[in-house]
Write an enzyme that holds these catalytic residues in place. Structure first.
Site, PDB file in Angstrom:
ATOM      1  N   SER A  10      43.774  43.963  27.398  1.00  0.00           N
ATOM      2  CA  SER A  10      44.688  44.892  28.062  1.00  0.00           C
ATOM      3  C   SER A  10      46.124  44.528  27.709  1.00  0.00           C
ATOM      4  CB  SER A  10      44.505  44.821  29.575  1.00  0.00           C
ATOM      5  OG  SER A  10      45.650  45.359  30.205  1.00  0.00           O
ATOM      6  N   HIS A  35      42.907  48.107  25.201  1.00  0.00           N
ATOM      7  CA  HIS A  35      42.885  48.710  26.541  1.00  0.00           C
ATOM      8  C   HIS A  35      44.323  48.968  27.005  1.00  0.00           C
ATOM      9  CE1 HIS A  35      40.999  49.508  30.476  1.00  0.00           C
ATOM     10  NE2 HIS A  35      42.044  48.905  31.017  1.00  0.00           N
ATOM     11  N   MET A  39      49.804  53.726  34.602  1.00  0.00           N
ATOM     12  CA  MET A  39      49.985  53.769  36.065  1.00  0.00           C
ATOM     13  C   MET A  39      51.203  54.615  36.402  1.00  0.00           C
ATOM     14  SD  MET A  39      49.334  49.780  37.013  1.00  0.00           S
ATOM     15  CE  MET A  39      48.094  48.801  36.138  1.00  0.00           C
ATOM     16  N   MET A  70      45.317  55.393  35.610  1.00  0.00           N
ATOM     17  CA  MET A  70      45.400  55.145  37.061  1.00  0.00           C
ATOM     18  C   MET A  70      46.514  56.033  37.587  1.00  0.00           C
ATOM     19  SD  MET A  70      44.874  51.064  36.794  1.00  0.00           S
ATOM     20  CE  MET A  70      45.258  51.115  35.052  1.00  0.00           C
ATOM     21  N   MET A 139      36.020  48.608  38.302  1.00  0.00           N
ATOM     22  CA  MET A 139      37.179  47.759  38.609  1.00  0.00           C
ATOM     23  C   MET A 139      36.709  46.570  39.428  1.00  0.00           C
ATOM     24  SD  MET A 139      39.869  48.963  37.193  1.00  0.00           S
ATOM     25  CE  MET A 139      40.933  47.680  37.877  1.00  0.00           C
ATOM     26  N   GLY A 144      46.214  48.096  39.692  1.00  0.00           N
ATOM     27  CA  GLY A 144      47.660  48.071  39.908  1.00  0.00           C
ATOM     28  C   GLY A 144      48.368  46.955  39.163  1.00  0.00           C
ATOM     29  N   ASP A 172      36.793  45.472  34.477  1.00  0.00           N
ATOM     30  CA  ASP A 172      38.245  45.339  34.325  1.00  0.00           C
ATOM     31  C   ASP A 172      38.849  44.709  35.575  1.00  0.00           C
ATOM     32  OD1 ASP A 172      40.916  45.686  33.693  1.00  0.00           O
ATOM     33  OD2 ASP A 172      40.883  47.878  33.804  1.00  0.00           O
ATOM     34  N   GLY A 173      39.509  43.570  35.352  1.00  0.00           N
ATOM     35  CA  GLY A 173      40.256  42.932  36.438  1.00  0.00           C
ATOM     36  C   GLY A 173      39.787  41.515  36.720  1.00  0.00           C
ATOM     37  N   GLY A 194      43.204  40.875  30.356  1.00  0.00           N
ATOM     38  CA  GLY A 194      44.650  40.825  30.158  1.00  0.00           C
ATOM     39  C   GLY A 194      45.103  39.379  30.076  1.00  0.00           C
TER      40      GLY A 194
HETATM   41  C1  DX5 Z   1      44.554  46.463  36.583  1.00  0.00           C
HETATM   42  C2  DX5 Z   1      44.330  46.883  35.143  1.00  0.00           C
HETATM   43  C3  DX5 Z   1      43.706  45.825  34.311  1.00  0.00           C
HETATM   44  C4  DX5 Z   1      44.504  44.551  34.271  1.00  0.00           C
HETATM   45  C5  DX5 Z   1      43.705  43.450  33.654  1.00  0.00           C
HETATM   46  O1  DX5 Z   1      44.930  47.538  37.347  1.00  0.00           O
HETATM   47  O2  DX5 Z   1      43.493  48.021  35.078  1.00  0.00           O
HETATM   48  O3  DX5 Z   1      43.404  46.295  33.008  1.00  0.00           O
HETATM   49  O4  DX5 Z   1      45.709  44.705  33.607  1.00  0.00           O
HETATM   50  O5  DX5 Z   1      44.443  42.261  33.723  1.00  0.00           O
HETATM   51  P1  DX5 Z   1      43.758  40.892  34.113  1.00  0.00           P
HETATM   52  O6  DX5 Z   1      42.698  40.639  33.094  1.00  0.00           O
HETATM   53  O7  DX5 Z   1      44.877  39.911  34.041  1.00  0.00           O
HETATM   54  O8  DX5 Z   1      43.204  41.049  35.499  1.00  0.00           O
HETATM   55 ZN    ZN Z   2      42.594  48.708  33.052  1.00  0.00          ZN
END
Ligand code: DX5
Ligand code: ZN
Length: 214
Positions: A10, A35, A39, A70, A139, A144, A172-173, A194
């Site tokens: 991400s 990715h 937002m 999002m 998720m 966020g 994801d997350g 990420g």
């Molecule tokens: C959160 C995002 C994720 C996030 C992932 O709302 O959708 O893609 O950036 O980051 P990490 O891996 O650091 O949780």
């Molecule tokens: Zn994401």
């Protein structure tokens, strides 16, 4: 059937002052998809990037752009995200009263369609549309922000979904080496990461570890 494990870093955790280079580096390091977290400050309490940024980074890689919307009213922006160079477009079920319409629209543009659910949303919310989508994004943090802790309660949802859905399941997350392996064991096959990739100095080793290598 053994599914190929794909890693989708991400870019939310990348260095935005040199985003083009970050994308080249992550491709070289073995990333499968890019990715991109979109937002709008309404659906989630944060604002990130939109079609302009996606278009500007499109020339830096041929990897698929996995765009995670999002945002409220995602159907109004599908065309712009398609034109900017998105390959997979994922919307949130919580933002959509009429998911059939946006699914049709994304398919009209011949893009892959994903649906995402927040940690507290139950699988039954998406069950009726499963035959119409290519991917489900589960998720594992409240959407966020990057850098949050993985919510372990989400694991059974992955396992339940895998029993009834034989296409792509993305998580994801808060995914790191350890939670990635839990997700894969429960039936996910695409890992978004990420912090656990862009937060390290050696992207290639981070990606390898997420795939289950040492
Ligand atoms: C959160 C995002 C994720 C996030 C992932 O709302 O959708 O893609 O950036 O980051 P990490 O891996 O650091 O949780
Ligand atoms: Zn994401």
């Amino acid at each position: 059937m053994m599914r190929k494990v794909l890693i989708a870093p991400s870019i939310l955790s990348a260095d935005f002052s040199k985003l083009g280079q970050e994308i080249k580096d992550i491709e070289k390091a073995g990333a499968d998809w890019i990715h991109i977290d979109v937002m709008d400050g309404h659906f989630v309490p944060n604002i990130t990037v939109g079609p302009v940024v996606i278009k500007s980074i499109r020339p830096f890689t041929k990897l698929p752009f996995d765009v995670h919307l999002m945002i409220d009213k995602p159907e109004e922006c599908v065309e712009a995200f398609v034109k900017a160079g998105s390959d997979i477009i994922t919307f949130h079920i919580e933002a959509q009263e009429n998911p059939g319409e946006i699914i049709k629209l994304i398919k009209y543009y011949k893009k892959k369609v994903g649906v995402s659910i927040r940690p507290k949303t139950e699988l039954k919310a998406i069950e009726p549309i499963l035959p119409m989508v290519d991917m489900v994004l589960i998720m594992t943090v409240e959407p966020g922000f990057a850098g949050q802790e993985f919510i372990l309660d989400c694991l059974p949802k992955i396992e339940e979904l895998r029993k009834i859905f034989n296409k792509d399941i993305e998580v994801d997350g808060g995914v790191n080496e350890s939670t990635a392996s839990d997700c894969l064991a429960n039936g996910a096959n695409i890992i978004v990461a990420g912090t656990s990739v862009f937060g390290t100095k050696d992207y290639a080793s981070a990606i390898k570890r997420l795939k289950g290598g040492s």
